[in-house]
Write a protein that holds these residues in place. Structure first.
Motif, PDB file in Angstrom:
ATOM      1  N   ARG A   1       0.812  -1.211   0.000  1.00  0.00           N
ATOM      2  CA  ARG A   1       0.000   0.000   0.000  1.00  0.00           C
ATOM      3  C   ARG A   1       0.851   1.270   0.000  1.00  0.00           C
ATOM      4  N   ARG A   2       2.064   1.182   0.519  1.00  0.00           N
ATOM      5  CA  ARG A   2       2.946   2.353   0.556  1.00  0.00           C
ATOM      6  C   ARG A   2       3.361   2.790  -0.845  1.00  0.00           C
ATOM      7  N   ASP A   3       3.363   1.858  -1.787  1.00  0.00           N
ATOM      8  CA  ASP A   3       3.832   2.149  -3.135  1.00  0.00           C
ATOM      9  C   ASP A   3       2.705   2.520  -4.091  1.00  0.00           C
ATOM     10  N   ASP A   4       1.472   2.553  -3.581  1.00  0.00           N
ATOM     11  CA  ASP A   4       0.332   2.878  -4.430  1.00  0.00           C
ATOM     12  C   ASP A   4      -0.162   4.285  -4.117  1.00  0.00           C
ATOM     13  N   SER A   5      -1.027   4.811  -4.968  1.00  0.00           N
ATOM     14  CA  SER A   5      -1.539   6.167  -4.779  1.00  0.00           C
ATOM     15  C   SER A   5      -2.717   6.167  -3.816  1.00  0.00           C
TER      16      SER A   5
ATOM     17  N   SER B   1      -5.942   5.082  -5.610  1.00  0.00           N
ATOM     18  CA  SER B   1      -5.985   3.636  -5.844  1.00  0.00           C
ATOM     19  C   SER B   1      -6.189   2.879  -4.542  1.00  0.00           C
ATOM     20  N   ASN B   2      -5.501   3.302  -3.484  1.00  0.00           N
ATOM     21  CA  ASN B   2      -5.627   2.619  -2.199  1.00  0.00           C
ATOM     22  C   ASN B   2      -7.037   2.713  -1.627  1.00  0.00           C
ATOM     23  N   ALA B   3      -7.697   3.839  -1.823  1.00  0.00           N
ATOM     24  CA  ALA B   3      -9.080   3.980  -1.343  1.00  0.00           C
ATOM     25  C   ALA B   3      -9.984   2.972  -2.029  1.00  0.00           C
ATOM     26  N   GLU B   4      -9.798   2.801  -3.335  1.00  0.00           N
ATOM     27  CA  GLU B   4     -10.598   1.830  -4.081  1.00  0.00           C
ATOM     28  C   GLU B   4     -10.262   0.402  -3.655  1.00  0.00           C
ATOM     29  N   ILE B   5      -8.975   0.135  -3.466  1.00  0.00           N
ATOM     30  CA  ILE B   5      -8.537  -1.198  -3.043  1.00  0.00           C
ATOM     31  C   ILE B   5      -9.120  -1.551  -1.680  1.00  0.00           C
ATOM     32  N   MET B   6      -9.136  -0.588  -0.758  1.00  0.00           N
ATOM     33  CA  MET B   6      -9.635  -0.876   0.580  1.00  0.00           C
ATOM     34  C   MET B   6     -11.145  -1.096   0.584  1.00  0.00           C
ATOM     35  N   ARG B   7     -11.898  -0.336  -0.219  1.00  0.00           N
ATOM     36  CA  ARG B   7     -13.339  -0.582  -0.292  1.00  0.00           C
ATOM     37  C   ARG B   7     -13.610  -1.998  -0.789  1.00  0.00           C
TER      38      ARG B   7
ATOM     39  N   GLN C   1      -7.724   5.612   5.456  1.00  0.00           N
ATOM     40  CA  GLN C   1      -6.641   4.633   5.389  1.00  0.00           C
ATOM     41  C   GLN C   1      -5.712   4.924   4.214  1.00  0.00           C
ATOM     42  N   ALA C   2      -6.276   5.355   3.092  1.00  0.00           N
ATOM     43  CA  ALA C   2      -5.454   5.692   1.933  1.00  0.00           C
ATOM     44  C   ALA C   2      -4.485   6.818   2.265  1.00  0.00           C
ATOM     45  N   GLN C   3      -4.934   7.800   3.059  1.00  0.00           N
ATOM     46  CA  GLN C   3      -4.041   8.874   3.490  1.00  0.00           C
ATOM     47  C   GLN C   3      -2.999   8.357   4.485  1.00  0.00           C
ATOM     48  N   SER C   4      -3.411   7.458   5.372  1.00  0.00           N
ATOM     49  CA  SER C   4      -2.478   6.883   6.345  1.00  0.00           C
ATOM     50  C   SER C   4      -1.323   6.167   5.654  1.00  0.00           C
ATOM     51  N   TYR C   5      -1.634   5.447   4.585  1.00  0.00           N
ATOM     52  CA  TYR C   5      -0.604   4.678   3.889  1.00  0.00           C
ATOM     53  C   TYR C   5       0.519   5.564   3.347  1.00  0.00           C
TER      54      TYR C   5
END
Length: 234
Positions: free
Chosen positions: A44-48, A51-57, A207-211
Motif C-alpha cells: 500500500r505504501r507504493d500505491d496512490s 488507488s488505495n481507497a478503491e482497493i480498501m473498499r 486509510q489511503a491517506q495513512s498509507y
C-alpha cells in the motif's frame, strides 16, 4: 481468503430456507484471525491514495459479504482476533469468545486509521465510549473484558467451550421458524447497517491517506523488526 469467503457466501445464499438456518463463523487452528497480511500492507505504501481507497473498499466488501447472508451469522472467536480480524468478527450478528482469547483493534499502533467498518460496528455493539477507547488506545483485551464491554455475548472457559456455546446458539436459531428468523434479521440489519456505507467510505479514504504517511512507514517497520515504534507525527 476474501475471494474464498465471497464464494462460500454466494453458495450459501443459493440454498433454500429449509436447508440453511444459521451460519457459524470461526477460525482454523488456534487463531480466529491475526490481522492483515504484511505483504499487502507493505504494498500500500507504493500505491496512490486514490488507488488505495478503491482497493480498501474492495477489501472490506469481500469480508463484509457475510452481511449478505439471509440467516444469522454467529461468530466463535476461538483465539486471537486482531485488527482486521476482529473487524471481521464484528460483522457477525452474534459473537462468542473465551477467557484466554486476545481481542484488539490495533490500527493506531501501526500508524493506520481503522477500517472494515470498525468505527461503525463497535459503537453500535458497545457504545461510543467503548469504540473511542478501543480504537484510540489499540488496547488488547481478554474474553471477560470483551464481554463486560459488550463486544461479545458470552466468554467461555476455553476454545472448545466457546465453540459449543456458539453451536448451541446457532441450533436454537435453527429450531425457530426460518421465515420469521429471516424477516427479523432483515429488520435488525436494516437498523444496524444504517450509516455503514458512509463509514466505510470515510475509513477507506482515511486509510489511503495513512498509507502515505511517515507514521505508517514507522509503524510497519517496527512490526517487522518487533520493536516499539517512534512515530514522527507526519
Amino acid at each position: 481468503m476474501g475471494d474464498e469467503i465471497e464464494a462460500v457466501v454466494a453458495d450459501l445464499r443459493s440454498r433454500p430456507p429449509s436447508e440453511l438456518r444459521a451460519v457459524v463463523l470461526t477460525g482454523a487452528g488456534r487463531a480466529f484471525s491475526a490481522g492483515g497480511d504484511l505483504a499487502f500492507l507493505d504494498a500500500r505504501r507504493d500505491d496512490s491514495p486514490t488507488s488505495n481507497a478503491e482497493i480498501m473498499r474492495r477489501f472490506y466488501a469481500r469480508f463484509l459479504s457475510i452481511r449478505k447472508l439471509p440467516v444469522p451469522v454467529v461468530a466463535c472467536i476461538n483465539g486471537p482476533a486482531i485488527g482486521a480480524g476482529l473487524c471481521f468478527a464484528m460483522a457477525a450478528d452474534v459473537r462468542v469468545t473465551h477467557d484466554k482469547a486476545k481481542l484488539g483493534f490495533t490500527f493506531v499502533g501501526l500508524g493506520l486509521h481503522p477500517g472494515m467498518g470498525a468505527t461503525h460496528t463497535i459503537a453500535l455493539a458497545a457504545g461510543a465510549q467503548t469504540a473511542s477507547r478501543m480504537l484510540l488506545t489499540g488496547d488488547i483485551v481478554g474474553g471477560q473484558e470483551a464481554l463486560a464491554l459488550g463486544l461479545v455475548t458470552a466468554s467461555c472457559a476455553d476454545a472448545p467451550a466457546a465453540l459449543a456455546e456458539t453451536l448451541g446458539i446457532a441450533r436454537r436459531i435453527a429450531a425457530q421458524s426460518p421465515l420469521a428468523v429471516r424477516a427479523t434479521l432483515l429488520t435488525l440489519r436494516q437498523t444496524a447497517d444504517f450509516g455503514l456505507d458512509a463509514a466505510l467510505q470515510r475509513e477507506a479514504d482515511a486509510q489511503a491517506q495513512s498509507y502515505a504517511s511517515a507514521d505508517y512507514a514507522e509503524g510497519l517497520a517496527a512490526i517487522k523488526a518487533k520493536v516499539t515504534p517512534s512515530f514522527p507525527g507526519r
